[in-house]
Write a protein that holds these residues in place. Structure first.
Motif, PDB file in Angstrom:
ATOM      1  N   ASP A 118       0.855  -1.182   0.000  1.00 49.88           N
ATOM      2  CA  ASP A 118       0.000   0.000   0.000  1.00 49.88           C
ATOM      3  C   ASP A 118       0.896   1.238   0.000  1.00 49.88           C
ATOM      4  OD1 ASP A 118       0.911   0.283   2.580  1.00 49.88           O
ATOM      5  OD2 ASP A 118      -0.975  -0.307   3.527  1.00 49.88           O
ATOM      6  N   GLY A 119       0.285   2.377  -0.254  1.00 46.89           N
ATOM      7  CA  GLY A 119       1.053   3.616  -0.432  1.00 46.89           C
ATOM      8  C   GLY A 119       1.982   3.931   0.725  1.00 46.89           C
ATOM      9  N   PRO A 120       1.459   3.986   1.971  1.00 45.48           N
ATOM     10  CA  PRO A 120       2.331   4.363   3.090  1.00 45.48           C
ATOM     11  C   PRO A 120       3.515   3.405   3.256  1.00 45.48           C
ATOM     12  CG  PRO A 120       0.022   4.502   3.728  1.00 45.48           C
ATOM     13  CD  PRO A 120       0.045   3.880   2.371  1.00 45.48           C
ATOM     14  N   THR A 121       3.299   2.106   3.063  1.00 40.52           N
ATOM     15  CA  THR A 121       4.392   1.143   3.204  1.00 40.52           C
ATOM     16  C   THR A 121       5.442   1.385   2.120  1.00 40.52           C
ATOM     17  OG1 THR A 121       2.717  -0.409   3.952  1.00 40.52           O
ATOM     18  CG2 THR A 121       4.897  -1.304   3.490  1.00 40.52           C
ATOM     19  N   LEU A 171       3.224   9.247  -3.577  1.00 41.37           N
ATOM     20  CA  LEU A 171       3.652   8.952  -2.213  1.00 41.37           C
ATOM     21  C   LEU A 171       3.358  10.125  -1.278  1.00 41.37           C
ATOM     22  CD1 LEU A 171       6.995   6.990  -2.716  1.00 41.37           C
ATOM     23  CD2 LEU A 171       4.691   6.112  -2.348  1.00 41.37           C
ATOM     24  N   GLY A 172       3.478  11.346  -1.806  1.00 42.36           N
ATOM     25  CA  GLY A 172       3.152  12.521  -1.001  1.00 42.36           C
ATOM     26  C   GLY A 172       1.667  12.578  -0.659  1.00 42.36           C
ATOM     27  N   LYS A 179       5.721  13.604   2.133  1.00 48.34           N
ATOM     28  CA  LYS A 179       5.485  14.950   1.615  1.00 48.34           C
ATOM     29  C   LYS A 179       6.411  15.942   2.312  1.00 48.34           C
ATOM     30  CE  LYS A 179       1.633  17.717   0.076  1.00 48.34           C
ATOM     31  NZ  LYS A 179       0.186  17.742  -0.044  1.00 48.34           N
ATOM     32  N   GLU A 180       6.582  15.742   3.611  1.00 48.80           N
ATOM     33  CA  GLU A 180       7.368  16.690   4.387  1.00 48.80           C
ATOM     34  C   GLU A 180       8.863  16.470   4.175  1.00 48.80           C
ATOM     35  OE1 GLU A 180       8.672  17.268   8.944  1.00 48.80           O
ATOM     36  OE2 GLU A 180       6.772  16.237   8.580  1.00 48.80           O
ATOM     37  N   ALA A 273      -9.281   1.491  -9.899  1.00 49.76           N
ATOM     38  CA  ALA A 273      -8.246   2.344 -10.477  1.00 49.76           C
ATOM     39  C   ALA A 273      -6.857   2.003  -9.949  1.00 49.76           C
ATOM     40  CB  ALA A 273      -8.551   3.806 -10.194  1.00 49.76           C
ATOM     41  N   TRP A 274      -5.887   1.941 -10.854  1.00 42.74           N
ATOM     42  CA  TRP A 274      -4.481   1.768 -10.461  1.00 42.74           C
ATOM     43  C   TRP A 274      -3.993   3.092  -9.872  1.00 42.74           C
ATOM     44  CZ3 TRP A 274      -1.229  -1.799  -9.254  1.00 42.74           C
ATOM     45  CH2 TRP A 274       0.150  -1.532  -9.203  1.00 42.74           C
ATOM     46  N   PRO A 275      -3.399   3.054  -8.658  1.00 39.12           N
ATOM     47  CA  PRO A 275      -3.130   4.320  -7.971  1.00 39.12           C
ATOM     48  C   PRO A 275      -2.015   5.169  -8.579  1.00 39.12           C
ATOM     49  CG  PRO A 275      -2.356   2.450  -6.681  1.00 39.12           C
ATOM     50  CD  PRO A 275      -3.154   1.893  -7.810  1.00 39.12           C
ATOM     51  N   ILE A 276      -1.064   4.552  -9.319  1.00 36.26           N
ATOM     52  CA  ILE A 276       0.020   5.385  -9.866  1.00 36.26           C
ATOM     53  C   ILE A 276      -0.067   5.386 -11.387  1.00 36.26           C
ATOM     54  CG2 ILE A 276       2.368   6.114  -9.271  1.00 36.26           C
ATOM     55  CD1 ILE A 276       2.686   3.572  -7.654  1.00 36.26           C
ATOM     56  N   THR A 277      -1.195   5.869 -11.891  1.00 37.74           N
ATOM     57  CA  THR A 277      -1.370   5.979 -13.331  1.00 37.74           C
ATOM     58  C   THR A 277      -0.867   7.365 -13.757  1.00 37.74           C
ATOM     59  OG1 THR A 277      -3.291   4.548 -13.180  1.00 37.74           O
ATOM     60  CG2 THR A 277      -3.055   5.839 -15.191  1.00 37.74           C
TER      61      THR A 277
END
Lengths: 338, 289, 322
Positions: A118-121, A171-172, A179-180, A273-277
């Motif tokens: 997942d994104g955070p990981t 990722l941000g 992001k930070e 939806a694919w998250p990094i399109t």
């Protein structure tokens, strides 16, 4: 013998060049994201029309730099420029193809498409906070995958890249810490890892180095038989990268209201939806420095929108929807002096 | 019992001899390793397609455009560097042998000989590519000519140095004999001295060509690259080393194979040139001994 | 009315004047070609200075001391690439100098006569292999090899006190050590050629006297040959260093392209030349200026190193001549 062969070859090449009186050579440079598809299009386009499109994969940063400097006929970038930047340099941009960025990996025993992230990981892996494949965070997402007790080698881009731009943008969006600490850009300050030049270089390093993870355009993962991960998207559903999930993400884009087609489709909301399109854009001068070349650039992409769809799908890109193509052609009429 | 000083010295000597032989073995092993890998992997991909296909077709293509581009740029570079280098070397040997300016130029030429080639690429980008692009409104920017100029800067010091050295080897008696006939000194230089040193000068040109054939870094920002066959020297141009660089950076094994074949071509070419230069030099030495 | 003799003298006079004029022209042509060499070197220095002025003069000393290289925020510090260039070159020297010395000693003192010329030529061949081929070999052959060897290095050298930290890290095969080894192989022939040449130039009577006193081969080399040739040997080493500093293609593939300054040789890094090769085509504005400034830095440093090398070598040549 070799000399004779060479001579006959040069003769053939010259015939090819002069046979069609109007044959034009144009040069484009930029995103490696679209290198496979533009090369394929260019080879077919040359056979059909005689016009030769020389595309050099030097990264989106390079594409933007070279078109600003006016050393190429078009640039390609998967980072869109904003209106101010376009106006400052007298440029216009339009999308040419949509594709997906996938986490590519090389871990013995993990088949392509079995690992779930997942994104955070993913953000924590690329920040160097998760350093081993059997980290509890990875295990929690992959109960049924045998994760090895091995150090993770992170592979990122060494050049200015629109792929990096979309990846870091995503990722941000899912990790405030990313992001930070790292932020978003064609180049970011990577806390860990080694750098490969272009999608090519990242794929090559991932392919060569055991226990590595990188991020590449999907076509590079498939063509080079790299392992890749499935992702948990914004709707919380685990999806596999494929034309369908890229299309699902692309369907959420509101092109009609995007000025100069400036929109990103990372972390798209749809359930499938694919998250990094990501989209890749072509950047041109509003007034082409060389009008004959400028015309061929547009001819090339008009041809690609019409005849290049099959090839795009074969390479796992998503061709642009017809409504968008119509919008692009209207944009050409309105914005580019022909 | 403590070893006698004599025994200790013998042992130290033995250890040094063994280490020295081992060092030689290490050096030779690396040479063997690199050549073996190049030949073994290069031969596998060597075929007619390599010389007929172009890089636009990737794995289904070949390196024809890169080979032609490299040949064109190498030849252009030599056409630029040879006259300048030979004349400059002649000046050093015949007119400035003992002058201070000559000493400085000779000294700096030796430094140029091992200057970082990537910086020479930057230099040519700034003095050729950018101005060309500004004058022509972007129609001509990166080009085969720019690549050739960058390569010429690498060839120049090699040619200067060998010309200088070879002319210095020409016996003074020859010079004096010709001058005493009342022949003007420029004619003596061109028709007598340069002719006497000609095989040495040709050696320098061959050595320069061997250096050029594998140069990659200075071409990246000058000739750029081209996936198609380019014959126009003002066009962006492919070259063998840059194509190898791009294919090595690619993940596809089929492209790696082509890159190895290209590497074999370059290595073979360079080694042949080296042999030819050596042969010429040997003949030259014999002629003067 | 002029006599035939007078006409002939005038003709000769005219011809010799023309000859003198041609001679002068020829001289000028030659001299200007010679000065072109000077111009090329000066031009390269000035052009890179000019191209990098924005960063060199704008950021001044901070450019050298900052480790921040971030094109997005527009911060450019040269420390990481400078560090990578210096570390890899030092590793290369540490490895190449003893090996080159060993080979030179073998070729001048130990090897049987029939062996010397072929082995010397073979070592010289290492210098004619193009750097792109070192890069390919490095990436495809040597990096996987190092990846297998590195765990053993970490387990042995990594345990040592003081220097242990240099050899710790993930066994990825890429990194400063790998780049240093590839560079060592590349500069080996240059250092070795100089050493061999000057060892041979040591007067026979010196060597023979030492042997006559009962010195061993090692003692002759260490106490007679090396001190006699010290200056030139240092020159040869600097020549190798100059090569190592500016090398691009071989290093780019095996260094890892990471703007990090790490204490371990097994970690990836970057170098001046590979930063330029990787980023120049995409750089605009300050970024481009920073890369050209890096080029200027590299040029100046290699110039100084090569200057020292040539001065050392020339001193020996003069002594030989005397």
């Amino acid at each position: 013998m070799k000399a004779k062969q060479l001579r006959s070859f040069i003769a053939a090449a010259m015939m090819l060049a002069s046979g069609q009186a109007a044959a034009v050579d144009i040069t484009g440079a930029g995103a490696s994201f679209v290198h496979p598809i533009i090369s394929r299009w260019s080879a077919t386009f040359a056979e059909e029309t005689g016009h030769r499109v020389n595309y050099q994969s030097i990264g989106s940063g390079g594409g933007i730099a070279q078109i600003k400097a006016g050393t190429v006929d078009f640039g390609a970038s998967d980072m869109p420029l904003d209106t101010a930047a376009l106006d400052e340099h007298g440029l216009v941009q339009f999308p040419e193809v949509i594709g997906g960025i996938v986490p590519a990996l090389n871990v013995a025993g993990i088949e392509p498409g079995t690992l779930v992230l997942d994104g955070p990981t993913l953000a924590r892996v690329f920040m160097g906070e998760i350093t081993r494949w059997n980290d509890p965070a990875l295990v929690a997402l992959n109960r049924d995958v045998a994760l090895p007790d091995a150090a993770i080698t992170v592979v990122h881009r060494s050049d200015g890249s629109g792929t990096t731009f979309n990846f870091s943008d995503y990722l941000g969006k899912v990790s405030p810490e990313w992001k930070e600490k790292v932020g978003r850009g064609t180049v970011v300050k990577w806390p860990v890892g080694i750098g490969g030049k272009g999608n090519e270089g990242v794929s090559a390093y991932v392919r060569q180095m055991p226990n590595s993870i990188g991020y590449v355009e999907y076509a590079f993962a498939v063509q080079n038989k790299l392992g890749y991960a499935r992702m948990k998207n914004a709707a919380g559903k685990v999806v596999a990268p494929d034309t369908a999930s890229f299309q699902a993400a692309a369907a959420t884009a509101d092109w009609a209201h995007a000025e100069h087609f400036n929109l990103l489709m990372t972390n798209a909301p749809g359930a499938e939806a694919w998250p990094i399109t990501a989209t890749s854009w072509v950047i041109l001068h509003r007034q082409p420095k060389n009008p004959a070349n400028g015309k061929v650039v547009l001819d090339f992409f008009r041809w690609a929108f019409e005849h290049g769809r099959e090839q795009a799908i074969e390479l796992d890109y998503v061709p642009l929807p017809p409504a968008l193509v119509t919008q692009i052609e209207a944009y050409w009429k309105a914005e580019i002096r022909q | 019992m403590a070893a006698s000083p004599y025994l200790r010295r013998r042992l130290a000597n033995l250890a040094a001899l063994a280490a020295s032989a081992a060092a030689t073995a290490i050096g030779l092993a690396f040479l063997g390793w690199i050549l073996w890998v190049t030949v073994q992997r290069g031969l596998g991909a060597l075929g007619p397609a390599l010389f007929t296909g172009i890089t636009a077709y990737g794995a289904e293509g070949g390196l024809a455009n890169a080979i032609v581009g490299s040949l064109m740029m190498d030849v252009m570079a030599l056409l630029i560097a040879t006259p300048i280098g030979v004349l400059a070397g002649t000046w050093l040997a015949e007119y400035a042998r003992r002058s201070r300016l000559g000493a400085v130029v000779r000294f700096l030429n030796d430094i140029l000989l091992s200057a970082p080639s990537i910086v020479l690429g930057l230099f040519v980008y700034m003095i050729v590519v950018l101005p060309m692009s500004n004058w022509t409104g972007g129609r001509v920017s990166f080009s085969g000519v720019a690549g050739a100029i960058a390569l010429a800067l690498i060839a120049l010091p090699v040619i200067v140095r060998t010309t200088d050295e070879m002319l210095q080897l020409v016996p003074g008696t020859l010079r004096e004999a010709a001058l005493s006939l009342g022949i003007p000194s420029w004619k003596v230089t061109v028709q007598v001295l340069m002719r006497a040193a000609s095989s040495g000068i040709v050696t320098g040109v061959l050595l320069a060509l061997a250096r050029l054939a594998g140069e990659t870094a200075p071409l990246l920002f000058t000739a750029f690259g081209n996936n198609f066959m380019a014959i126009d020297p003002l066009d962006k141009m492919a070259s063998l080393p840059v194509a190898i660089y791009q294919y090595t950076n690619d993940p596809a094994p089929a492209l790696h194979a082509i890159a190895w074949a290209g590497a074999l071509l370059i290595t073979g070419f360079v080694l042949l040139l080296g042999l030819a230069a050596r042969g010429l030099l040997a003949r030259h030495k014999v002629a003067h001994d | 009315m002029s006599s035939p003799i007078a006409i002939a003298t005038r003709a000769i006079d005219l011809r010799s004047r023309a000859d003198a004029r041609h001679d002068a022209w020829f001289r000028w042509l030659l001299a200007s070609c010679g000065l072109l060499v000077l111009a090329a070197l000066l031009g390269a220095a000035l052009a890179t200075l000019w191209g990098g002025r924005e960063v060199l003069f704008g950021h001044g000393f901070a450019f050298l001391t900052s480790a921040e290289w971030n094109p997005v925020s527009g911060e450019y510090g040269a420390l990481a690439p400078v560090y990578g260039t210096l570390v890899t070159s030092l590793v290369a020297l540490l490895l190449a100098v003893p090996v080159a010395f060993g080979i030179a000693m073998f070729l001048t003192e130990i090897a049987p006569a029939w062996m010397r010329a072929p082995v010397a030529s073979a070592i010289e061949l290492l210098a004619s292999i193009p750097s792109i081929i070192y890069g390919m070999w490095g990436l495809f052959v040597f990096v996987p090899f190092m990846a297998r060897v590195e765990p053993a290095i970490s387990a042995t050298l990594g345990r040592l006190p003081l220097v242990g930290g240099l050899f710790q890290g993930p066994p990825i095969g890429l990194g400063l050590l790998t780049a240093g080894i590839v560079l060592a192989v590349m500069i080996l022939p240059f250092i070795c050629a100089v050493m061999r040449e000057v060892f041979q130039a040591v007067p026979v009577r010196l060597r023979e006297s030492a042997y006559a006193l009962g010195a061993t081969t090692w003692e002759v080399v260490w106490h007679i040959v090396l001190p006699y040739t010290r200056g030139a040997v240092v020159g040869g080493i600097f020549l190798g260093l100059g090569r190592a500093l500016g090398e691009t293609m071989a290093v780019t593939f095996v260094l890892g392209n990471s703007y990090a300054i790490t204490g371990s040789l097994l970690m990836p890094g970057t170098s001046i030349s590979s930063a330029i090769a990787n980023e120049f085509n995409e750089a605009v504005g300050t970024h481009r200026s920073a890369l050209i400034a890096l080029g200027f830095l590299l040029f100046v440093v290699t110039f100084v190193v090569l200057l020292v090398a040539r001065l050392m070598l020339r001193r020996l040549a003069r002594r030989e001549g005397a």
